[in-house]
Design a protein around this motif. Sequence first.
Motif, PDB file in Angstrom:
ATOM      1  N   GLU A 304      -9.083   4.948   2.560  1.00 34.69           N
ATOM      2  CA  GLU A 304      -9.837   3.763   2.767  1.00 34.69           C
ATOM      3  C   GLU A 304      -9.996   2.692   1.768  1.00 34.69           C
ATOM      4  O   GLU A 304     -10.040   1.734   2.271  1.00 34.69           O
ATOM      5  CB  GLU A 304     -11.139   4.474   3.267  1.00 34.69           C
ATOM      6  N   ALA A 305     -10.316   3.358   0.531  1.00 36.81           N
ATOM      7  CA  ALA A 305     -10.546   2.360  -0.674  1.00 36.81           C
ATOM      8  C   ALA A 305      -9.039   1.618  -0.649  1.00 36.81           C
ATOM      9  O   ALA A 305      -9.517   0.549  -1.124  1.00 36.81           O
ATOM     10  CB  ALA A 305     -10.840   3.144  -1.822  1.00 36.81           C
ATOM     11  N   LYS A 306      -7.924   2.213  -0.865  1.00 35.42           N
ATOM     12  CA  LYS A 306      -6.873   1.680  -0.841  1.00 35.42           C
ATOM     13  C   LYS A 306      -6.672   0.590   0.130  1.00 35.42           C
ATOM     14  O   LYS A 306      -6.131  -0.612  -0.250  1.00 35.42           O
ATOM     15  CB  LYS A 306      -5.606   2.501  -0.996  1.00 35.42           C
ATOM     16  N   LYS A 307      -6.689   1.071   1.434  1.00 29.24           N
ATOM     17  CA  LYS A 307      -6.647   0.023   2.364  1.00 29.24           C
ATOM     18  C   LYS A 307      -7.461  -1.372   2.215  1.00 29.24           C
ATOM     19  O   LYS A 307      -6.881  -2.240   2.176  1.00 29.24           O
ATOM     20  CB  LYS A 307      -7.327   0.593   3.634  1.00 29.24           C
ATOM     21  N   LEU A 308      -8.747  -1.156   1.859  1.00 25.47           N
ATOM     22  CA  LEU A 308      -9.749  -2.222   1.707  1.00 25.47           C
ATOM     23  C   LEU A 308      -9.103  -3.021   0.553  1.00 25.47           C
ATOM     24  O   LEU A 308      -9.237  -4.554   0.552  1.00 25.47           O
ATOM     25  CB  LEU A 308     -11.022  -1.936   1.098  1.00 25.47           C
ATOM     26  N   ARG A 309      -8.438  -2.535  -0.425  1.00 23.66           N
ATOM     27  CA  ARG A 309      -7.948  -3.294  -1.838  1.00 23.66           C
ATOM     28  C   ARG A 309      -6.562  -4.000  -1.364  1.00 23.66           C
ATOM     29  O   ARG A 309      -6.600  -5.257  -1.702  1.00 23.66           O
ATOM     30  CB  ARG A 309      -7.486  -2.298  -2.818  1.00 23.66           C
ATOM     31  N   LEU A 310      -5.862  -3.438  -0.427  1.00 23.78           N
ATOM     32  CA  LEU A 310      -4.645  -4.105  -0.023  1.00 23.78           C
ATOM     33  C   LEU A 310      -5.031  -5.307   0.779  1.00 23.78           C
ATOM     34  O   LEU A 310      -4.255  -6.460   0.722  1.00 23.78           O
ATOM     35  CB  LEU A 310      -3.849  -3.228   0.826  1.00 23.78           C
ATOM     36  N   ILE A 311      -5.959  -5.420   1.551  1.00 20.90           N
ATOM     37  CA  ILE A 311      -6.507  -6.404   2.580  1.00 20.90           C
ATOM     38  C   ILE A 311      -7.001  -7.390   1.448  1.00 20.90           C
ATOM     39  O   ILE A 311      -6.413  -8.463   1.655  1.00 20.90           O
ATOM     40  CB  ILE A 311      -7.512  -5.864   3.517  1.00 20.90           C
ATOM     41  N   ALA A 312      -7.951  -7.045   0.578  1.00 23.88           N
ATOM     42  CA  ALA A 312      -8.574  -7.930  -0.228  1.00 23.88           C
ATOM     43  C   ALA A 312      -7.875  -8.641  -1.422  1.00 23.88           C
ATOM     44  O   ALA A 312      -7.760  -9.752  -1.376  1.00 23.88           O
ATOM     45  CB  ALA A 312      -9.737  -7.237  -0.710  1.00 23.88           C
ATOM     46  N   ASP A 313      -6.902  -7.880  -1.954  1.00 27.29           N
ATOM     47  CA  ASP A 313      -6.401  -8.168  -3.167  1.00 27.29           C
ATOM     48  C   ASP A 313      -5.013  -8.771  -2.815  1.00 27.29           C
ATOM     49  O   ASP A 313      -4.305  -9.581  -3.609  1.00 27.29           O
ATOM     50  CB  ASP A 313      -6.304  -7.285  -4.336  1.00 27.29           C
ATOM     51  N   HIS A 314      -4.361  -8.055  -1.880  1.00 31.95           N
ATOM     52  CA  HIS A 314      -2.883  -8.273  -1.797  1.00 31.95           C
ATOM     53  C   HIS A 314      -2.592  -9.238  -0.251  1.00 31.95           C
ATOM     54  O   HIS A 314      -1.525  -9.729   0.130  1.00 31.95           O
ATOM     55  CB  HIS A 314      -2.089  -6.901  -1.644  1.00 31.95           C
ATOM     56  N   GLY A 315      -3.838  -9.507   0.286  1.00 32.22           N
ATOM     57  CA  GLY A 315      -3.794 -10.289   1.398  1.00 32.22           C
ATOM     58  C   GLY A 315      -3.088  -9.686   2.637  1.00 32.22           C
ATOM     59  O   GLY A 315      -2.392 -10.312   3.457  1.00 32.22           O
ATOM     60  N   LEU A 316      -2.962  -8.452   2.621  1.00 27.51           N
ATOM     61  CA  LEU A 316      -2.234  -7.807   3.818  1.00 27.51           C
ATOM     62  C   LEU A 316      -2.942  -7.793   4.965  1.00 27.51           C
ATOM     63  O   LEU A 316      -4.338  -7.603   4.935  1.00 27.51           O
ATOM     64  CB  LEU A 316      -1.821  -6.487   3.484  1.00 27.51           C
ATOM     65  N   PRO A 317      -2.571  -7.818   6.201  1.00 20.24           N
ATOM     66  CA  PRO A 317      -3.251  -7.977   7.385  1.00 20.24           C
ATOM     67  C   PRO A 317      -4.009  -6.272   7.540  1.00 20.24           C
ATOM     68  O   PRO A 317      -3.165  -5.359   7.102  1.00 20.24           O
ATOM     69  CB  PRO A 317      -2.139  -7.992   8.711  1.00 20.24           C
ATOM     70  N   GLU A 318      -4.992  -6.374   8.231  1.00 22.67           N
ATOM     71  CA  GLU A 318      -5.699  -4.881   8.142  1.00 22.67           C
ATOM     72  C   GLU A 318      -4.839  -3.852   8.941  1.00 22.67           C
ATOM     73  O   GLU A 318      -4.759  -2.826   8.532  1.00 22.67           O
ATOM     74  CB  GLU A 318      -6.949  -5.072   9.061  1.00 22.67           C
ATOM     75  N   TYR A 319      -4.240  -4.214   9.889  1.00 18.25           N
ATOM     76  CA  TYR A 319      -3.371  -3.296  10.621  1.00 18.25           C
ATOM     77  C   TYR A 319      -2.275  -2.725   9.614  1.00 18.25           C
ATOM     78  O   TYR A 319      -2.038  -1.500   9.482  1.00 18.25           O
ATOM     79  CB  TYR A 319      -2.658  -3.881  11.945  1.00 18.25           C
ATOM     80  N   ASP A 320      -1.617  -3.602   9.016  1.00 15.90           N
ATOM     81  CA  ASP A 320      -0.562  -3.232   8.160  1.00 15.90           C
ATOM     82  C   ASP A 320      -0.980  -2.487   6.812  1.00 15.90           C
ATOM     83  O   ASP A 320      -0.215  -1.269   6.753  1.00 15.90           O
ATOM     84  CB  ASP A 320       0.293  -4.342   7.504  1.00 15.90           C
ATOM     85  N   ALA A 321      -2.024  -2.784   6.279  1.00 14.83           N
ATOM     86  CA  ALA A 321      -2.830  -1.971   5.119  1.00 14.83           C
ATOM     87  C   ALA A 321      -3.068  -0.628   5.694  1.00 14.83           C
ATOM     88  O   ALA A 321      -2.989   0.368   5.057  1.00 14.83           O
ATOM     89  CB  ALA A 321      -4.011  -2.839   4.872  1.00 14.83           C
ATOM     90  N   GLY A 322      -3.752  -0.787   7.079  1.00 14.16           N
ATOM     91  CA  GLY A 322      -3.856   0.884   7.621  1.00 14.16           C
ATOM     92  C   GLY A 322      -2.792   1.655   7.700  1.00 14.16           C
ATOM     93  O   GLY A 322      -2.776   2.786   7.374  1.00 14.16           O
ATOM     94  N   VAL A 323      -1.620   1.219   8.114  1.00 19.54           N
ATOM     95  CA  VAL A 323      -0.439   1.878   8.358  1.00 19.54           C
ATOM     96  C   VAL A 323       0.106   2.379   6.914  1.00 19.54           C
ATOM     97  O   VAL A 323       0.364   3.615   7.031  1.00 19.54           O
ATOM     98  CB  VAL A 323       0.764   1.175   9.074  1.00 19.54           C
ATOM     99  N   ILE A 324       0.218   1.573   6.156  1.00 18.30           N
ATOM    100  CA  ILE A 324       0.892   1.858   4.761  1.00 18.30           C
ATOM    101  C   ILE A 324      -0.125   2.710   3.994  1.00 18.30           C
ATOM    102  O   ILE A 324       0.521   3.804   3.385  1.00 18.30           O
ATOM    103  CB  ILE A 324       1.098   0.686   3.851  1.00 18.30           C
ATOM    104  N   THR A 325      -1.263   2.971   4.055  1.00 14.64           N
ATOM    105  CA  THR A 325      -2.152   3.690   3.534  1.00 14.64           C
ATOM    106  C   THR A 325      -2.549   4.880   4.130  1.00 14.64           C
ATOM    107  O   THR A 325      -3.191   5.935   3.734  1.00 14.64           O
ATOM    108  CB  THR A 325      -3.558   3.119   2.985  1.00 14.64           C
ATOM    109  N   SER A 326      -2.156   5.125   5.456  1.00 16.16           N
ATOM    110  CA  SER A 326      -2.395   6.419   6.267  1.00 16.16           C
ATOM    111  C   SER A 326      -1.537   7.476   5.712  1.00 16.16           C
ATOM    112  O   SER A 326      -1.562   8.578   5.991  1.00 16.16           O
ATOM    113  CB  SER A 326      -2.044   5.996   7.663  1.00 16.16           C
ATOM    114  N   SER A 327      -0.413   7.213   4.802  1.00 19.25           N
ATOM    115  CA  SER A 327       0.270   8.347   4.365  1.00 19.25           C
ATOM    116  C   SER A 327       0.325   8.261   2.600  1.00 19.25           C
ATOM    117  O   SER A 327       0.707   6.975   2.360  1.00 19.25           O
ATOM    118  CB  SER A 327       1.637   8.608   4.849  1.00 19.25           C
ATOM    119  N   ARG A 328       0.358   8.978   2.011  1.00 16.50           N
ATOM    120  CA  ARG A 328       0.526   8.764   0.607  1.00 16.50           C
ATOM    121  C   ARG A 328       1.623   8.467   0.359  1.00 16.50           C
ATOM    122  O   ARG A 328       1.946   7.574  -0.744  1.00 16.50           O
ATOM    123  CB  ARG A 328       0.241  10.134  -0.208  1.00 16.50           C
ATOM    124  N   THR A 329       2.763   9.172   0.772  1.00 16.85           N
ATOM    125  CA  THR A 329       4.153   8.860   0.202  1.00 16.85           C
ATOM    126  C   THR A 329       4.613   7.249   0.503  1.00 16.85           C
ATOM    127  O   THR A 329       5.245   6.804  -0.329  1.00 16.85           O
ATOM    128  CB  THR A 329       4.932   9.619   0.931  1.00 16.85           C
TER     129      THR A 329
END
Lengths: 482, 94
Positions: A304-329
């Motif tokens: 969850e923390a990583k997702k919020l960071r990718l949205i805030a700092d990397h400007g990724l859309p919430e959906y994309d950030a959610g998918v990418i952070t849903s699995s560690r690999t």
Amino acid sequence: MGQYEAVIGLEVHVELKTKSKIFCGCPTEFGGEPNTHVCPICLGLPGVLPVLNKKVLEYAIKAGLAINCSIAEFSKFDRKNYFYPDLTKAFQTSQFDLPIAEHGHLDINVNGEIRRIGITRLHMEEDAGKLTHQGETISSSLSSLADYNRAGVPLVEIVSEPDLRSAEEAKAYLEMLKAIIEYIDVSDVKMEQGSLRCDANISIRPVGSKELGTRTEVKNLNSFRSVQRAIEYEIQRQIDQVEEGERIIQETRTWDENKGVTLSLRSKEEAHDYRYFPEPDLTPLVISRDWVEELKNGLPELPEAKKLRLIADHGLPEYDAGVITSSRTLADFYDKTVSLHADYKGISNWIMVELLKLLNAENMEISESKISPEGLAKMLKMIENNTISGKIAKQVFEEMFNTGKDPEAIVKEKGLVQISDEGQINAIVEQVIANNPKSVEDFKAGKEKSIGFLVGQIMKETKGQANPGVVNKLLKDKLNEL
Amino acid sequence: MKISIKDVEYVALLSRLELTDEEKVEQLRELNKILDSMEVLNKVDTSGVEPLAHVLPIHNVLREDELRATLPKEKVLQNAPEEDEGMFKVPKIV
């Protein structure tokens, strides 16, 4: 479902990835010839003395911390007594009244709504052996075969509060839990291999009622899909039952994946009374606060923390950030690629579109593919400096995915270098104009769109290798000259 | 009388014991005697005493996560009343 609401709690078993079992030095490795990963301790032979694996305790504390539990200062093991041949001792060593972790929670996001799901407890216990019934079903079998390789493999059981209200929420909770456990690296969490297992307690009640209805426990949920389907089925079954004026019986039911139904597992003599008592062969545990603090500080950034960071700092859309952070690999792959080439959105797009498409098509994990962050980073640089077009890059990407070859080598080998030479492109532009007088006429008559068709023809002639910028410029120049 | 024949039957079921009617009566007597002895202990004032988790004053006996030799398969199955395909063959479960 109108006037009813469902009340669901999940019991999740997670196999910890230690080298040795929870109370003895036998390997935990999956598979293996039957009864070859066993010793007198996990076979429960008389006179043996189990000793707790320190790593199990460490992993259990880490897992407890990651799901926001408080870690017990004093904890112990208990015997859960039952007769069933999956364990040789007629009891399972588990934890009863003083589990290692309690009072946690997870926040899940379902349809944009954040819901906090309480976690009652997390406790340590041993896994049981595997039974193969010699017949169609357990009740029609005259005998069963017992393999104790899995007996004594360390487990944590994570019990949620009955806070879930739909199959969708149950699935979201389980996905979140799986991602967290994967991030902290204490289990493989593979449902298909049984290192993540889930039972669901389900009841229904009239909307607005505070009382809990009689619940059933549904077992044999072997995939995220079956968790969702089984819960949906069971909720509807209970509603139908109540609507017909019948009572819900408290019982254990099994999910039949093929038929898509839950079936009663009741047997006439079943009496659930585990008569827990403290395990005298294991010593109690006193957990130092320093150790807990040290383990807490060592936890990685959670999904969850990583997702919020990718949205805030990397400007990724919430959906994309959610998918990418849903699995560690997947998240690690993203991080590594970004560290080599800081094109956040570009990398996210290639993961979201091409990588996931290929992984899903092959039903593979990213670790099983040959693609590397180095390869993707290099390929993106090749697009940026116009060595290859975005279209060609898809071919290169697929080749990297399958063979793991270097993108430059692939481009060279297949002759995929982008054509930017004006002379070469001009010749093709002229040829396409000559072959398509109708489109040229349309364009002249003001139909701007027909230029797209002409560009398409040029790309086709060059097998997608022409530099689109150069093509557009030369084509427009030529058309305006006509 | 602390417990009834019904309780005896329940405990027997949990223990997978089949008792004759005479045995049930005998067990009822025995169990009640044991429970009477427990009554003596129940008279002790234990308020403020933590429940005992272990008889010895020790804690945190742990081992490192290291592999040790497993038992040879012949030995594992040596006492199995019946075996099949390297597994213990057990009678009908339910």
